[in-house]
Design a protein around this motif. Sequence first.
Motif, PDB file in Angstrom:
ATOM      1  N   LYS A   1     -21.935  38.617  27.059  1.00 61.08           N
ATOM      2  CA  LYS A   1     -21.513  40.016  27.219  1.00 61.08           C
ATOM      3  C   LYS A   1     -20.408  40.372  26.234  1.00 61.08           C
ATOM      4  CE  LYS A   1     -22.766  40.244  32.121  1.00 61.08           C
ATOM      5  NZ  LYS A   1     -22.250  40.230  33.509  1.00 61.08           N
ATOM      6  N   ASP A   2     -19.447  39.478  26.047  1.00 66.11           N
ATOM      7  CA  ASP A   2     -18.351  39.745  25.106  1.00 66.11           C
ATOM      8  C   ASP A   2     -18.864  39.859  23.671  1.00 66.11           C
ATOM      9  OD1 ASP A   2     -16.299  39.886  26.970  1.00 66.11           O
ATOM     10  OD2 ASP A   2     -15.735  37.782  26.786  1.00 66.11           O
ATOM     11  N   ILE A   3     -19.787  38.985  23.300  1.00 65.14           N
ATOM     12  CA  ILE A   3     -20.333  39.028  21.934  1.00 65.14           C
ATOM     13  C   ILE A   3     -21.042  40.366  21.700  1.00 65.14           C
ATOM     14  CG2 ILE A   3     -22.084  38.028  20.379  1.00 65.14           C
ATOM     15  CD1 ILE A   3     -21.417  35.266  21.636  1.00 65.14           C
ATOM     16  N   LEU A   4     -21.885  40.757  22.641  1.00 60.09           N
ATOM     17  CA  LEU A   4     -22.647  42.002  22.474  1.00 60.09           C
ATOM     18  C   LEU A   4     -21.735  43.234  22.483  1.00 60.09           C
ATOM     19  CD1 LEU A   4     -25.756  41.232  24.681  1.00 60.09           C
ATOM     20  CD2 LEU A   4     -25.690  41.426  22.184  1.00 60.09           C
ATOM     21  N   ARG A   5     -20.738  43.236  23.355  1.00 61.65           N
ATOM     22  CA  ARG A   5     -19.824  44.378  23.442  1.00 61.65           C
ATOM     23  C   ARG A   5     -18.989  44.490  22.163  1.00 61.65           C
ATOM     24  NH1 ARG A   5     -14.591  45.104  22.857  1.00 61.65           N
ATOM     25  NH2 ARG A   5     -14.170  43.249  24.110  1.00 61.65           N
ATOM     26  N   LYS A   6     -18.543  43.350  21.643  1.00 63.52           N
ATOM     27  CA  LYS A   6     -17.751  43.375  20.418  1.00 63.52           C
ATOM     28  C   LYS A   6     -18.604  43.855  19.237  1.00 63.52           C
ATOM     29  CE  LYS A   6     -14.356  42.785  17.617  1.00 63.52           C
ATOM     30  NZ  LYS A   6     -13.225  43.741  17.636  1.00 63.52           N
ATOM     31  N   MET A   7     -19.860  43.413  19.170  1.00 63.32           N
ATOM     32  CA  MET A   7     -20.750  43.872  18.091  1.00 63.32           C
ATOM     33  C   MET A   7     -20.966  45.385  18.193  1.00 63.32           C
ATOM     34  SD  MET A   7     -21.201  41.307  16.184  1.00 63.32           S
ATOM     35  CE  MET A   7     -22.436  41.965  15.066  1.00 63.32           C
TER      36      MET A   7
ATOM     37  N   TYR B   1     -11.768  41.315  26.287  1.00 68.91           N
ATOM     38  CA  TYR B   1     -12.865  40.403  26.618  1.00 68.91           C
ATOM     39  C   TYR B   1     -12.835  40.025  28.103  1.00 68.91           C
ATOM     40  CZ  TYR B   1     -13.244  39.793  21.551  1.00 68.91           C
ATOM     41  OH  TYR B   1     -13.386  39.999  20.212  1.00 68.91           O
ATOM     42  N   ILE B   2     -14.015  39.675  28.673  1.00 66.09           N
ATOM     43  CA  ILE B   2     -14.073  39.302  30.090  1.00 66.09           C
ATOM     44  C   ILE B   2     -14.153  37.792  30.314  1.00 66.09           C
ATOM     45  CG2 ILE B   2     -15.040  41.523  30.818  1.00 66.09           C
ATOM     46  CD1 ILE B   2     -17.823  40.242  30.912  1.00 66.09           C
ATOM     47  N   HIS B   3     -14.577  37.035  29.302  1.00 67.74           N
ATOM     48  CA  HIS B   3     -14.649  35.562  29.412  1.00 67.74           C
ATOM     49  C   HIS B   3     -13.240  35.028  29.658  1.00 67.74           C
ATOM     50  CE1 HIS B   3     -15.854  31.463  28.642  1.00 67.74           C
ATOM     51  NE2 HIS B   3     -15.285  31.389  27.458  1.00 67.74           N
ATOM     52  N   ALA B   4     -13.072  34.253  30.723  1.00 67.61           N
ATOM     53  CA  ALA B   4     -11.735  33.916  31.207  1.00 67.61           C
ATOM     54  C   ALA B   4     -10.990  32.889  30.362  1.00 67.61           C
ATOM     55  CB  ALA B   4     -11.830  33.412  32.654  1.00 67.61           C
ATOM     56  N   GLU B   5     -11.680  32.219  29.440  1.00 69.64           N
ATOM     57  CA  GLU B   5     -11.003  31.161  28.678  1.00 69.64           C
ATOM     58  C   GLU B   5     -10.117  31.693  27.549  1.00 69.64           C
ATOM     59  OE1 GLU B   5     -13.325  27.759  27.485  1.00 69.64           O
ATOM     60  OE2 GLU B   5     -14.700  28.094  29.144  1.00 69.64           O
ATOM     61  N   GLY B   6     -10.212  33.004  27.273  1.00 71.31           N
ATOM     62  CA  GLY B   6      -9.331  33.591  26.258  1.00 71.31           C
ATOM     63  C   GLY B   6      -9.732  33.275  24.827  1.00 71.31           C
ATOM     64  N   ASN B   7     -10.990  32.831  24.625  1.00 76.59           N
ATOM     65  CA  ASN B   7     -11.412  32.515  23.246  1.00 76.59           C
ATOM     66  C   ASN B   7     -12.723  33.211  22.876  1.00 76.59           C
ATOM     67  OD1 ASN B   7     -13.124  31.077  24.847  1.00 76.59           O
ATOM     68  ND2 ASN B   7     -12.822  29.108  23.815  1.00 76.59           N
TER      69      ASN B   7
ATOM     70  N   CYS C   1     -29.810  45.864  23.335  1.00 73.53           N
ATOM     71  CA  CYS C   1     -29.141  44.693  22.757  1.00 73.53           C
ATOM     72  C   CYS C   1     -29.021  43.618  23.826  1.00 73.53           C
ATOM     73  CB  CYS C   1     -27.760  45.070  22.221  1.00 73.53           C
ATOM     74  SG  CYS C   1     -27.842  46.140  20.767  1.00 73.53           S
ATOM     75  N   GLU C   2     -29.470  42.434  23.501  1.00 69.80           N
ATOM     76  CA  GLU C   2     -29.581  41.386  24.521  1.00 69.80           C
ATOM     77  C   GLU C   2     -29.635  40.021  23.836  1.00 69.80           C
ATOM     78  OE1 GLU C   2     -33.275  41.928  26.589  1.00 69.80           O
ATOM     79  OE2 GLU C   2     -32.846  40.410  28.106  1.00 69.80           O
ATOM     80  N   LEU C   3     -28.973  39.036  24.429  1.00 74.07           N
ATOM     81  CA  LEU C   3     -29.111  37.652  23.956  1.00 74.07           C
ATOM     82  C   LEU C   3     -29.970  36.899  24.969  1.00 74.07           C
ATOM     83  CD1 LEU C   3     -25.468  36.759  22.738  1.00 74.07           C
ATOM     84  CD2 LEU C   3     -27.346  37.806  21.459  1.00 74.07           C
ATOM     85  N   VAL C   4     -31.139  36.443  24.535  1.00 72.04           N
ATOM     86  CA  VAL C   4     -32.090  35.782  25.428  1.00 72.04           C
ATOM     87  C   VAL C   4     -32.119  34.295  25.096  1.00 72.04           C
ATOM     88  CG1 VAL C   4     -34.486  35.693  26.207  1.00 72.04           C
ATOM     89  CG2 VAL C   4     -33.514  37.869  25.389  1.00 72.04           C
ATOM     90  N   GLU C   5     -31.738  33.447  26.038  1.00 74.90           N
ATOM     91  CA  GLU C   5     -31.733  32.010  25.722  1.00 74.90           C
ATOM     92  C   GLU C   5     -33.157  31.476  25.604  1.00 74.90           C
ATOM     93  OE1 GLU C   5     -29.330  29.308  28.068  1.00 74.90           O
ATOM     94  OE2 GLU C   5     -29.746  27.710  26.632  1.00 74.90           O
ATOM     95  N   ILE C   6     -33.415  30.747  24.511  1.00 71.13           N
ATOM     96  CA  ILE C   6     -34.753  30.201  24.254  1.00 71.13           C
ATOM     97  C   ILE C   6     -34.740  28.682  24.069  1.00 71.13           C
ATOM     98  CG2 ILE C   6     -35.687  32.350  23.247  1.00 71.13           C
ATOM     99  CD1 ILE C   6     -35.190  31.064  20.453  1.00 71.13           C
ATOM    100  N   THR C   7     -33.632  28.046  24.439  1.00 70.19           N
ATOM    101  CA  THR C   7     -33.506  26.598  24.205  1.00 70.19           C
ATOM    102  C   THR C   7     -34.678  25.825  24.807  1.00 70.19           C
ATOM    103  OG1 THR C   7     -31.118  26.953  24.459  1.00 70.19           O
ATOM    104  CG2 THR C   7     -31.883  24.668  24.317  1.00 70.19           C
ATOM    105  N   ALA C   8     -35.011  26.099  26.064  1.00 61.21           N
ATOM    106  CA  ALA C   8     -36.080  25.343  26.741  1.00 61.21           C
ATOM    107  C   ALA C   8     -37.444  25.626  26.093  1.00 61.21           C
ATOM    108  CB  ALA C   8     -36.113  25.711  28.226  1.00 61.21           C
ATOM    109  N   ASP C   9     -37.645  26.854  25.634  1.00 58.81           N
ATOM    110  CA  ASP C   9     -38.918  27.202  24.970  1.00 58.81           C
ATOM    111  C   ASP C   9     -39.074  26.433  23.658  1.00 58.81           C
ATOM    112  OD1 ASP C   9     -39.643  29.795  26.677  1.00 58.81           O
ATOM    113  OD2 ASP C   9     -37.534  29.909  26.153  1.00 58.81           O
ATOM    114  N   VAL C  10     -37.967  26.310  22.931  1.00 57.54           N
ATOM    115  CA  VAL C  10     -38.021  25.588  21.652  1.00 57.54           C
ATOM    116  C   VAL C  10     -38.259  24.100  21.919  1.00 57.54           C
ATOM    117  CG1 VAL C  10     -36.728  24.979  19.564  1.00 57.54           C
ATOM    118  CG2 VAL C  10     -36.545  27.297  20.510  1.00 57.54           C
TER     119      VAL C  10
END
Lengths: 130, 130, 130
Positions: free
Chosen positions: A58-64, B74-80, A12-21
Amino acid sequence: MHTLEINTRQRCELVEITADVQAVLDLNKVQDGIIFLMVPHTTAGLTVNENADPAVKKDILRKMQDMIPVNDGYIHAEGNSDSHVKQSLFGCEMFFMVEKGKLVLGTWQGIFFCEFDGPRKRKIHIKITG
Amino acid sequence: MHTLEINTRQRCELVEITADVQAVLDLNKVQDGIIFLMVPHTTAGLTVNENADPAVKKDILRKMQDMIPVNDGYIHAEGNSDSHVKQSLFGCEMFFMVEKGKLVLGTWQGIFFCEFDGPRKRKIHIKITG
Amino acid sequence: MHTLEINTRQRCELVEITADVQAVLDLNKVQDGIIFLMVPHTTAGLTVNENADPAVKKDILRKMQDMIPVNDGYIHAEGNSDSHVKQSLFGCEMFFMVEKGKLVLGTWQGIFFCEFDGPRKRKIHIKITG
């Protein structure tokens, strides 16, 4: 239609592709329109989220992972039903507005390919209308 | 491209924007096409749901709060981080069909801006193709 | 705009509509463009997922039922707040690319109408731009 190819490295990984797009957009030369992205897989998705602090990914992936664990009494024999559920919740397509040849994104927004059953070689289809 | 601005009043809130979107459409005079909406933030989203009984909005927000609480290791320091997760699940963009100059919506459907980390001043970008 | 009509048979059900969407595309004769789908309801949605092993559909629905049960302290009196939450998480619209008159889908991808409060007679609006 253009097709981006990426190789993911984790399950599970979030890969940024903004520059590619944006690079596909630069080649296409459309100044004003809509750019459509679509992932032709069933265990991956697309999302927009913060690209400043890596802790957000990391928080998004861990929560999922907590909400939708790998092992959870699934009947599909391939052992990746959690990945299919995540694809349906995140979605596998997004569009973006194009103004003056640039993707319209907020200050903190990046576009991420969401790998939910990697590592794999993956594709992202892109089509631009102007 | 048009940009709507709204001020949210709660940390988590569903604000109906159907009439605001229709007003942009009225100015634009497109009779037949597609209207695209995009939120340029990373802790907010867009959804369509029932706009008749206000209890539906409350149930959706309460259930999201139960599933994805503010404090959850969560580890992101902004609390959101919960707000970022909610954005990825709801999505930050939607399109609607336009027929005879009107948004195509079901009888009970309203378009809602989803505030997940307010109160804040927020934007919604709108682009119409005809 | 075209409108598909389907009759669902269960309270929660994923009904594959890929062939129905392709049939609308065939009638329209657009060779190169985008096809937009929208569900005008507030307790149903759309998703793309695997259409090979039927166990995937069952796992997705069972997991959604576990995460968002029918009875969970909701205040909306109609007893279907879980269905409204599921609509917001899955989303009620999707677009697909069209190339040479065909929907662009991955090998294992099918398009599914997501019934979250059936059985009911349901509609799917379709609009094609070329």
